[in-house]
Design an enzyme around this catalytic site. Sequence first.
Site, PDB file in Angstrom:
ATOM      1  N   TYR A   1      55.393  44.810  41.180  1.00 36.93           N
ATOM      2  CA  TYR A   1      55.325  43.471  40.924  1.00 36.93           C
ATOM      3  C   TYR A   1      55.479  42.910  39.544  1.00 36.93           C
ATOM      4  CZ  TYR A   1      54.362  43.090  46.252  1.00 36.93           C
ATOM      5  OH  TYR A   1      54.456  43.285  47.508  1.00 36.93           O
TER       6      TYR A   1
ATOM      7  N   HIS B   1      55.701  52.032  49.212  1.00 40.13           N
ATOM      8  CA  HIS B   1      56.158  50.828  49.519  1.00 40.13           C
ATOM      9  C   HIS B   1      57.657  50.872  50.103  1.00 40.13           C
ATOM     10  CE1 HIS B   1      56.758  46.787  46.651  1.00 40.13           C
ATOM     11  NE2 HIS B   1      56.894  46.555  48.077  1.00 40.13           N
TER      12      HIS B   1
ATOM     13  N   SER C   1      54.579  37.869  54.608  1.00 41.97           N
ATOM     14  CA  SER C   1      55.561  36.821  54.640  1.00 41.97           C
ATOM     15  C   SER C   1      55.030  36.275  56.038  1.00 41.97           C
ATOM     16  CB  SER C   1      57.133  37.028  54.588  1.00 41.97           C
ATOM     17  OG  SER C   1      57.308  37.672  53.034  1.00 41.97           O
ATOM     18  N   PRO C   2      53.988  35.865  56.394  1.00 37.96           N
ATOM     19  CA  PRO C   2      53.494  35.234  57.587  1.00 37.96           C
ATOM     20  C   PRO C   2      54.020  33.961  57.616  1.00 37.96           C
ATOM     21  CG  PRO C   2      51.569  35.407  56.361  1.00 37.96           C
ATOM     22  CD  PRO C   2      52.755  36.074  55.645  1.00 37.96           C
TER      23      PRO C   2
ATOM     24  N   ARG D   1      58.410  33.176  54.507  1.00 33.32           N
ATOM     25  CA  ARG D   1      58.703  33.213  52.906  1.00 33.32           C
ATOM     26  C   ARG D   1      58.740  31.447  52.454  1.00 33.32           C
ATOM     27  NH1 ARG D   1      60.405  38.134  51.324  1.00 33.32           N
ATOM     28  NH2 ARG D   1      60.822  39.661  52.603  1.00 33.32           N
ATOM     29  N   GLY D   2      57.503  30.885  52.992  1.00 35.18           N
ATOM     30  CA  GLY D   2      57.255  29.452  52.763  1.00 35.18           C
ATOM     31  C   GLY D   2      58.002  28.563  53.718  1.00 35.18           C
ATOM     32  N   PHE D   3      59.045  29.118  54.256  1.00 31.08           N
ATOM     33  CA  PHE D   3      59.898  28.020  55.118  1.00 31.08           C
ATOM     34  C   PHE D   3      59.059  27.352  56.217  1.00 31.08           C
ATOM     35  CE2 PHE D   3      62.459  27.171  59.036  1.00 31.08           C
ATOM     36  CZ  PHE D   3      63.400  26.357  58.491  1.00 31.08           C
TER      37      PHE D   3
ATOM     38  N   GLY E   1      57.954  24.526  53.032  1.00 26.67           N
ATOM     39  CA  GLY E   1      58.254  24.712  51.381  1.00 26.67           C
ATOM     40  C   GLY E   1      59.531  24.712  50.859  1.00 26.67           C
TER      41      GLY E   1
END
Length: 334
Positions: free
Chosen positions: A55, A125, A204-205, A208-210, A214
């Site tokens: 990251y 990862h 991403s619960p 991913r912002g959708f 967002g």
Amino acid sequence: MTKRKLGPFEIEPVGLGCMSLSHTYGPPPSDEDGAKLLNRALDLGYDFFDTASIYGVGHNETLIGQALKGRRDEFVLASKCGLRVGNDEARATRILDGSPAGIAEVLDLSLTRLGVDHIDLYYLHRLDPKTPIEESVGALADAVKAGKIRSIGLSEVSAATLRRAAAVHPIAAVQTEYSLWTRNPEIAVLDACRELGTTFVAFSPVARGFLADGVGDASALTKGDFRRHMPRFNPPHLEANLKLLAAFKAIATELGVTPGQLSLAWLLNRDDRLVTIPGTGSIPHLEENFGARDIVLAPEVMARLDALINRHTVSGPRYAPAMQASIDTEDFAD
């Protein structure tokens, strides 16, 4: 809502995914603002922070190490190895490296950047196809023995890979994308986690912002936003998915919660053992997400949400083919 078990730890069911403090979803906040958010999270009661060596190419770990110095005993710290950035002459590339030597090298770098003598939960990862999972987990088990990590996790792996790994060493957690619109864990991994006593961690619960409302349209995604390369966020799929979002938001309004909270609450009510790690660069969203811990959804509401957003109603695959090929998780297309 009571705390949930993760390996030897008891943690809040809503943790903090720290990736967006460094990259992926458009310009990240400044380091000063990122540090304020991390400390606010601890003040609110967050006790599980998730980062990774890749990251920001180390930036995220460095930020956490500097921002939370002196507060190390207030949270469970997770990081990851096995995925790094390389460079060819044309562009940066992602390299899978689950070799024992690669794991040992990255772990020592992570410990230095984080400013700690051990990491509580250390994930592989991604599965490295060049290295048997038994060898990768064996290297992580050596790190447990050395006191550098306390427990082992895997990210984006199949149920079969999890079982092979668990035959070498207990696996505390498996991390995979899971939300109303990404149901892949329901194929096999959730069952394998229950069987083996492994905690499932949903990244991403909020899609991913959708599902937090967002993403208005494809033009709203700035240059460098990873979602520009994801089919569901691009025409013609995005337009179809926005119709689902409108109905989802109506249910949230009816219940008196935000769309993001409803998305998290669906997961937390669906399985009382899993943990979520929504990410954000916004303190108001940070506070909003933590409030989802106390939302109880009636069975009829759960049924309405399941019927509205599921793998049959969502338009578009989770990843483009090249990215899908780099993960080991089961896919409905298979």
